[in-house]
Design a protein around this motif. Structure first.
Motif, PDB file in Angstrom:
ATOM      1  N   SER A  47       3.951  42.932  65.481  1.00  0.00           N
ATOM      2  CA  SER A  47       4.310  42.663  64.093  1.00  0.00           C
ATOM      3  C   SER A  47       3.887  41.262  63.686  1.00  0.00           C
ATOM      4  N   ASP A  48       3.582  41.134  62.403  1.00  0.00           N
ATOM      5  CA  ASP A  48       3.213  39.833  61.848  1.00  0.00           C
ATOM      6  C   ASP A  48       3.934  39.667  60.520  1.00  0.00           C
ATOM      7  N   PHE A  49       4.374  38.452  60.223  1.00  0.00           N
ATOM      8  CA  PHE A  49       5.225  38.214  59.065  1.00  0.00           C
ATOM      9  C   PHE A  49       4.503  37.509  57.925  1.00  0.00           C
ATOM     10  N   TYR A  50       3.186  37.534  57.942  1.00  0.00           N
ATOM     11  CA  TYR A  50       2.385  36.847  56.926  1.00  0.00           C
ATOM     12  C   TYR A  50       2.610  37.422  55.535  1.00  0.00           C
ATOM     13  N   ARG A  51       2.910  36.537  54.600  1.00  0.00           N
ATOM     14  CA  ARG A  51       2.966  36.881  53.179  1.00  0.00           C
ATOM     15  C   ARG A  51       2.387  35.739  52.355  1.00  0.00           C
ATOM     16  N   GLY A  52       1.232  35.262  52.752  1.00  0.00           N
ATOM     17  CA  GLY A  52       0.603  34.177  52.027  1.00  0.00           C
ATOM     18  C   GLY A  52       0.773  32.846  52.734  1.00  0.00           C
ATOM     19  N   GLY A  53       0.053  31.853  52.220  1.00  0.00           N
ATOM     20  CA  GLY A  53       0.147  30.501  52.780  1.00  0.00           C
ATOM     21  C   GLY A  53      -0.875  30.196  53.842  1.00  0.00           C
ATOM     22  N   GLN A  54      -1.621  31.189  54.272  1.00  0.00           N
ATOM     23  CA  GLN A  54      -2.663  30.995  55.279  1.00  0.00           C
ATOM     24  C   GLN A  54      -3.895  31.798  54.859  1.00  0.00           C
ATOM     25  N   PRO A  55      -5.070  31.419  55.338  1.00  0.00           N
ATOM     26  CA  PRO A  55      -6.244  32.259  55.085  1.00  0.00           C
ATOM     27  C   PRO A  55      -6.057  33.629  55.734  1.00  0.00           C
ATOM     28  N   MET A  56      -6.354  34.687  54.995  1.00  0.00           N
ATOM     29  CA  MET A  56      -6.141  36.039  55.513  1.00  0.00           C
ATOM     30  C   MET A  56      -6.938  36.301  56.783  1.00  0.00           C
ATOM     31  N   GLU A  57      -8.163  35.795  56.814  1.00  0.00           N
ATOM     32  CA  GLU A  57      -9.014  36.032  57.984  1.00  0.00           C
ATOM     33  C   GLU A  57      -8.369  35.485  59.254  1.00  0.00           C
ATOM     34  N   ALA A  58      -7.710  34.314  59.136  1.00  0.00           N
ATOM     35  CA  ALA A  58      -7.059  33.703  60.299  1.00  0.00           C
ATOM     36  C   ALA A  58      -5.891  34.576  60.777  1.00  0.00           C
ATOM     37  N   VAL A  59      -5.179  35.191  59.831  1.00  0.00           N
ATOM     38  CA  VAL A  59      -4.052  36.055  60.184  1.00  0.00           C
ATOM     39  C   VAL A  59      -4.545  37.283  60.940  1.00  0.00           C
ATOM     40  N   VAL A  60      -5.607  37.901  60.446  1.00  0.00           N
ATOM     41  CA  VAL A  60      -6.121  39.100  61.099  1.00  0.00           C
ATOM     42  C   VAL A  60      -6.720  38.754  62.461  1.00  0.00           C
TER      43      VAL A  60
END
Length: 415
Positions: A172-185
């Motif tokens: 699971s990942d809790f990303y909802r903004g604040g970072q570049p999307m590519e870095a999250v993926v």
């Protein structure tokens, strides 16, 4: 009509009333709901297991300082424990005043009755909801751990026949903004490689809100996750109640277009009608919900009326192991499945291990929160890790967690 005739007339119709032309049945009680078969603990333990004390301890050592541990001690000194979730610090007075008195001095073999009494007696039911059931659930789980320790077997061995010794996980990942999307993926891809897991869960919407910016991010993030991770990876999505009914349908169709398998809490969890409409409008994705819920009647309704395909009770919020197994039975009777809310990679996962060993209708991949580079814990064992995409269920006594006694002896009693 005299009083005797009146009572005779209504005695055969006491369970039915007609309101506005609608016939309403009043026959459903808690005894009518499916239930997990209660173990005969008095056959397993011929002698009483008297609960001498219940203590809520605040840890003071190491990186976990401030977390709460619940310890149940029997008259002979045997102990059962559970780490408390992060809701408990705000519930200490409720725990001490309403729940603890129903367990201290009682026989742990009567655990199902003790948990029910902590809800039913002294008007405690007037506090019903997550705060009360979280307190009861934490104490129920610590008491199961005590019984498992005395039995020298996993708790699941007291409750039925094991149907699995491991389960597959998603990251699971809790990303909802604040970072570049590519870095999250990319981070998700690294976690998949490190664990061998075959699935992920992403967040969509803004969490109980959905702005134009949230909508834009979702529309870009979902296809990016699919493109970078590839078609073989299972994707689940969690709305956390972000969407209106129409937004939920539109977002659900986007998720279906990219092969997402589960859509969790598209609308406010209390808005059953909207969630049901979203579910009816979507044909290729399963809807999940129930994380916030604590009413067995509500779980029955969610399954029976087509609100959710997958029920997701939290073992702590929902009042413990036995009630969560009962939700599994409710789901099974209605042809539904279950996947409890358990985003944990610490001792809070112990109760889920016991549940997973028993529930025949456990569905899909189960949640795992991975923190890359984190050190092996010094205050409990075993190290909680995923290998080849699977989590093994320990066959050790109790809930499967062993705590370092120095962390307990140095802790401060707060309840």
């Amino acid at each position: 009509m005299n009083r005797a005739d009146f009572l005779k007339k209504i005695s055969g119709a006491a369970a039915v009333a007609t309101i506005g032309g609608l016939t309403c049945g009043y026959s459903k009680t808690s005894n009518d709901l499916p239930a997990w078969p209660l173990p005969d603990l008095k056959k397993v333990f011929p002698d009483p297991v008297s609960i001498r004390s219940v203590e809520l301890l605040k840890l003071k050592e190491g990186s976990e300082a401030g977390r709460l541990l619940l310890v149940v001690t029997a008259k002979d000194g045997a102990q059962g424990m559970t780490l408390c979730n992060d809701r408990m610090p705000n519930l200490i007075s409720l725990f001490k005043g309403l729940v603890k008195p129903h367990f201290v001095g009682k026989d742990a073999r009567d655990l199902p009755v003790l948990a029910d009494n902590a809800y039913r007696l002294n008007s405690n039911y007037k506090y019903a909801g997550m705060p009360l059931w979280n307190c009861i659930g934490s104490l129920e789980l610590a008491t199961w751990d005590l019984l498992g320790q005395l039995y020298q077997k996993p708790v699941y061995a007291l409750l039925g026949k094991s149907v699995r010794s491991s389960y597959e996980v998603y990251i699971s990942d809790f990303y909802r903004g604040g970072q570049p999307m590519e870095a999250v993926v990319d981070r998700l891809a690294q976690k998949l490689e490190a664990t061998g897991a075959t699935g992920v869960k992403i967040k969509v919407g803004g969490r109980m809100a959905n702005t134009a910016e949230d909508d834009k991010r979702t529309s870009l993030f979902v296809p990016m996750v699919r493109k970078i991770l590839g078609d073989v990876v299972t994707i689940y999505a969690d709305g956390n109640g972000s969407f209106s009914c129409s937004e939920g349908i539109n977002t659900g169709k986007l998720l279906e277009d990219y092969g997402v398998s589960i859509f969790e809490e598209p609308c406010n969890f209390e808005d059953e009608d909207s969630i049901r409409q979203v579910n009816q409008a979507l044909k290729k994705i399963k809807l999940a919900g129930g994380e916030q819920d604590t009413s067995l009647y509500r779980f029955d309704r969610l399954a029976r009326t087509g609100v959710c395909d997958i029920l997701q009770p939290d073992l702590y919020y929902n009042g413990g192991l036995l009630r969560t197994l009962q939700v599994a039975e409710i789901a099974r009777q209605h042809g539904k499945v279950i996947a409890p809310h358990t985003p944990k990679a610490d001792p809070l996962i112990g109760p889920f291990w016991q549940f997973a060993a028993l529930a025949s209708n456990l569905y899909g991949l189960q949640e795992f929160v991975m923190n890359p580079g984190s050190k092996s814990p010094s205050w409990y064992s075993p190290t909680i890790e995923v290998k080849n995409g699977k989590m093994s269920i320990p066959n050790t006594a109790g809930l499967g967690i062993v705590y370092d006694t120095k962390f307990i002896t140095s802790a401060e009693k707060v309840g």
